[in-house]
Design a protein around this motif. Structure first.
Motif, PDB file in Angstrom:
ATOM      1  N   LYS A  53       0.815  -1.216   0.000  1.00 56.80           N
ATOM      2  CA  LYS A  53       0.000   0.000   0.000  1.00 56.80           C
ATOM      3  C   LYS A  53       0.850   1.267   0.000  1.00 56.80           C
ATOM      4  O   LYS A  53       0.619   2.180  -0.794  1.00 56.80           O
ATOM      5  CB  LYS A  53      -0.921  -0.022   1.230  1.00 56.80           C
ATOM      6  N   ASN A  54       1.821   1.347   0.890  1.00 55.82           N
ATOM      7  CA  ASN A  54       2.645   2.544   1.012  1.00 55.82           C
ATOM      8  C   ASN A  54       3.779   2.557  -0.006  1.00 55.82           C
ATOM      9  O   ASN A  54       4.189   1.503  -0.509  1.00 55.82           O
ATOM     10  CB  ASN A  54       3.233   2.637   2.423  1.00 55.82           C
ATOM     11  N   GLU A  55       4.288   3.749  -0.281  1.00 57.75           N
ATOM     12  CA  GLU A  55       5.482   3.893  -1.110  1.00 57.75           C
ATOM     13  C   GLU A  55       6.696   4.074  -0.200  1.00 57.75           C
ATOM     14  O   GLU A  55       6.599   4.713   0.853  1.00 57.75           O
ATOM     15  CB  GLU A  55       5.364   5.124  -2.017  1.00 57.75           C
ATOM     16  N   TYR A  56       7.831   3.534  -0.621  1.00 60.37           N
ATOM     17  CA  TYR A  56       9.042   3.608   0.201  1.00 60.37           C
ATOM     18  C   TYR A  56      10.217   4.107  -0.643  1.00 60.37           C
ATOM     19  O   TYR A  56      10.361   3.740  -1.811  1.00 60.37           O
ATOM     20  CB  TYR A  56       9.407   2.244   0.769  1.00 60.37           C
ATOM     21  N   ILE A  57      11.045   4.904  -0.013  1.00 54.76           N
ATOM     22  CA  ILE A  57      12.353   5.238  -0.565  1.00 54.76           C
ATOM     23  C   ILE A  57      13.396   4.829   0.463  1.00 54.76           C
ATOM     24  O   ILE A  57      13.356   5.282   1.616  1.00 54.76           O
ATOM     25  CB  ILE A  57      12.505   6.741  -0.867  1.00 54.76           C
ATOM     26  N   ILE A  58      14.300   3.952   0.070  1.00 57.10           N
ATOM     27  CA  ILE A  58      15.373   3.507   0.951  1.00 57.10           C
ATOM     28  C   ILE A  58      16.612   4.339   0.643  1.00 57.10           C
ATOM     29  O   ILE A  58      17.128   4.301  -0.484  1.00 57.10           O
ATOM     30  CB  ILE A  58      15.682   2.002   0.743  1.00 57.10           C
ATOM     31  N   PHE A  59      17.071   5.100   1.615  1.00 54.29           N
ATOM     32  CA  PHE A  59      18.254   5.933   1.445  1.00 54.29           C
ATOM     33  C   PHE A  59      19.467   5.177   1.989  1.00 54.29           C
ATOM     34  O   PHE A  59      19.496   4.795   3.166  1.00 54.29           O
ATOM     35  CB  PHE A  59      18.100   7.258   2.187  1.00 54.29           C
ATOM     36  N   ALA A  60      20.457   4.951   1.127  1.00 53.30           N
ATOM     37  CA  ALA A  60      21.632   4.176   1.533  1.00 53.30           C
ATOM     38  C   ALA A  60      22.869   4.695   0.807  1.00 53.30           C
ATOM     39  O   ALA A  60      22.766   5.463  -0.158  1.00 53.30           O
ATOM     40  CB  ALA A  60      21.423   2.697   1.230  1.00 53.30           C
ATOM     41  N   LYS A  61      24.006   4.266   1.295  1.00 50.53           N
ATOM     42  CA  LYS A  61      25.274   4.587   0.632  1.00 50.53           C
ATOM     43  C   LYS A  61      25.669   3.391  -0.237  1.00 50.53           C
ATOM     44  O   LYS A  61      25.626   2.245   0.208  1.00 50.53           O
ATOM     45  CB  LYS A  61      26.363   4.848   1.679  1.00 50.53           C
ATOM     46  N   PRO A  78      26.151   9.257  -2.487  1.00 52.76           N
ATOM     47  CA  PRO A  78      27.593   9.227  -2.245  1.00 52.76           C
ATOM     48  C   PRO A  78      27.967  10.178  -1.108  1.00 52.76           C
ATOM     49  O   PRO A  78      27.272  11.167  -0.849  1.00 52.76           O
ATOM     50  CB  PRO A  78      28.186   9.693  -3.574  1.00 52.76           C
ATOM     51  N   ALA A  79      29.076   9.872  -0.435  1.00 52.61           N
ATOM     52  CA  ALA A  79      29.556  10.734   0.655  1.00 52.61           C
ATOM     53  C   ALA A  79      30.988  10.360   0.996  1.00 52.61           C
ATOM     54  O   ALA A  79      31.459   9.273   0.657  1.00 52.61           O
ATOM     55  CB  ALA A  79      28.672  10.591   1.880  1.00 52.61           C
ATOM     56  N   TYR A  80      31.673  11.274   1.708  1.00 50.23           N
ATOM     57  CA  TYR A  80      33.056  11.033   2.106  1.00 50.23           C
ATOM     58  C   TYR A  80      33.162  10.235   3.407  1.00 50.23           C
ATOM     59  O   TYR A  80      34.138   9.534   3.639  1.00 50.23           O
ATOM     60  CB  TYR A  80      33.788  12.368   2.271  1.00 50.23           C
ATOM     61  N   SER A  81      32.147  10.370   4.253  1.00 50.70           N
ATOM     62  CA  SER A  81      32.209   9.722   5.562  1.00 50.70           C
ATOM     63  C   SER A  81      30.801   9.477   6.077  1.00 50.70           C
ATOM     64  O   SER A  81      29.813   9.965   5.490  1.00 50.70           O
ATOM     65  CB  SER A  81      32.970  10.603   6.568  1.00 50.70           C
ATOM     66  N   TYR A  82      30.695   8.749   7.179  1.00 53.11           N
ATOM     67  CA  TYR A  82      29.387   8.482   7.796  1.00 53.11           C
ATOM     68  C   TYR A  82      28.693   9.794   8.143  1.00 53.11           C
ATOM     69  O   TYR A  82      27.524  10.011   7.827  1.00 53.11           O
ATOM     70  CB  TYR A  82      29.582   7.637   9.053  1.00 53.11           C
ATOM     71  N   ALA A  83      29.426  10.702   8.803  1.00 48.99           N
ATOM     72  CA  ALA A  83      28.832  11.969   9.237  1.00 48.99           C
ATOM     73  C   ALA A  83      28.448  12.843   8.047  1.00 48.99           C
ATOM     74  O   ALA A  83      27.382  13.483   8.053  1.00 48.99           O
ATOM     75  CB  ALA A  83      29.804  12.700  10.148  1.00 48.99           C
ATOM     76  N   ASP A  84      29.290  12.893   7.028  1.00 45.59           N
ATOM     77  CA  ASP A  84      28.984  13.665   5.820  1.00 45.59           C
ATOM     78  C   ASP A  84      27.710  13.132   5.174  1.00 45.59           C
ATOM     79  O   ASP A  84      26.828  13.908   4.769  1.00 45.59           O
ATOM     80  CB  ASP A  84      30.167  13.582   4.848  1.00 45.59           C
ATOM     81  N   TRP A  85      27.612  11.813   5.073  1.00 43.04           N
ATOM     82  CA  TRP A  85      26.421  11.204   4.459  1.00 43.04           C
ATOM     83  C   TRP A  85      25.163  11.597   5.230  1.00 43.04           C
ATOM     84  O   TRP A  85      24.168  12.026   4.655  1.00 43.04           O
ATOM     85  CB  TRP A  85      26.564   9.684   4.433  1.00 43.04           C
TER      86      TRP A  85
END
Length: 375
Positions: free
Chosen positions: A35-43, A63-70
């Motif tokens: 029923k619902n729509e999903y967007i999975i945000f990942a690196k 994309p990102a340089y580090s965990y915190a940047d992401w």
């Protein structure tokens, strides 16, 4: 609804607890929610194929340089474009500067209790990062999920939150963990990784809470009490660390009783549990302790701790010991190896206990919390 799920590290090749939980829940949601729509945000990372898009589940790799940047810079940029109704952050922290309603999975608050810098540099930085971010994110969260009633009580007491803000969704056991694998398949796994026919299994994570020094001390004590000690297999740990420890206590010769197969991927862990004689998990502090149930589901008796969440998870189906008392751990190993009736009883109890925790039930509980965001 249009739901965003933050799961930054689910595509990393060497997954650990929180990434495994996030991946299992997303997979179960794919099966049960059309029923619902999903967007999975990942690196993006090496294991990109562990999760596939479906009609109502889309994956956005950032994309990102580090965990915190992401998390703090790149994720908020993506969220502005996504037009989601709310964000579910799955691994303790979240973006501080984003305007969506927030559901936070707070697995534990160990890093708020103390930071002793006995872990690796990566672990120490992670704890400091969480120590800074978590109190601020909690205030921004509409609702919080944690993984055991023990951890819920700890969070409520430590952070002075209203009871209705924190709910429990238990972790669960994947279907791949069971005791019905053919003997030949288990033996082939044993031969491939050069592990002995009988062994005590220990997940030798370097995090201080895993009680590695206590376990090694207990195993040395056990070795001294028997003529033919059952070997110990240690995963994800350095042989040099154990050798240094044994040398310091003048027991260097005991290194021959240890086996180091290295990192075993999550999909291969059922073979490891099936091959093991005993699973040793006397942690000092856990918010849940998923490996307890995974081992039980594979028919392997478990020695775990009397502390934190572990009695709640074990439910009377494990041998519980004081993790600060190495003698108790050593005696637990000896008891299981010498008492076949008790051993069999724990196998039977463990199989029943593990069957009570399914990802289907966990996903249903999660969906009921998602529904509260539907205004």
């Amino acid at each position: 609804m249009r739901i965003g799920i933050e799961a930054q590290r689910i595509f990393r090749p060497k997954k650990h607890g929180m990434e495994v939980v996030a991946l299992e829940l997303i997979r179960q949601l794919q099966k049960s929610d059309k029923k619902n729509e999903y967007i999975i945000f990942a690196k993006e990372d090496a294991d990109i194929n562990c999760l596939k898009e479906t009609e109502n589940f889309k994956i956005e790799t950032i994309p990102a340089y580090s965990y915190a940047d992401w998390e703090q810079i790149q994720l908020p940029k993506a969220l502005k474009k996504s037009k989601i109704d709310f964000l579910h952050s799955t691994c303790n922290t979240s973006a501080l500067w984003q305007s969506n309603p927030l559901l936070l999975t707070l697995h534990d608050i160990i890093y708020l209790e103390k930071v002793d810098f006995n872990g690796t540099a990566y672990q120490n930085f992670g704890n400091l990062y969480r120590r800074f971010v978590v109190p601020k994110v909690i205030n921004k969260s509409t609702s919080i999920i944690t993984v055991s009633h023990f951890e819920r009580d700890t969070i409520l007491e430590r952070l002075h939150l209203p009871e209705e803000k924190v709910q429990v969704v238990y972790n669960a056991v994947s279907d791949i963990f069971h005791s019905n694998y053919p003997v030949e398949q288990v033996n082939n796994f044993r031969l491939k990784h050069e592990i002995p026919e009988k062994f005590v299994l220990f997940l030798g994570n370097t995090a201080p809470k895993k009680n590695t020094k206590g376990v090694l001390t207990a195993y040395v004590e056990y070795c001294q009490c028997t003529d033919e000690p059952v070997p110990m297999v240690i995963l994800d740990h350095d042989r040099a660390y154990v050798l240094t420890f044994l040398t310091e206590i003048n027991k260097k010769h005991l290194i021959s009783h240890f086996v180091f197969p290295g990192y075993i991927a999550p999909q291969q862990m059922p073979m490891m549990y099936n091959a093991a004689t005993i699973f040793l998990y006397p942690s000092l502090r856990e918010s849940f302790g998923l490996p307890i149930l995974e081992a039980m589901a594979c028919g392997t008796p478990v020695i775990s701790s009397t502390s934190s969440s572990m009695p709640e998870v074990a439910g009377g189906a494990a041998l519980l010991v004081d993790p600060y008392q190495e003698k108790d751990i050593a005696e637990g190993i000896q008891k299981l190896l010498s008492d076949s009736i008790y051993y069999s009883s724990l196998v039977e109890k463990g199989l029943k206990r593990a069957a009570e925790f399914t990802w289907n039930s966990s996903a249903k509980a999660l969906l009921s919390i998602y529904d509260t965001f539907d205004n």
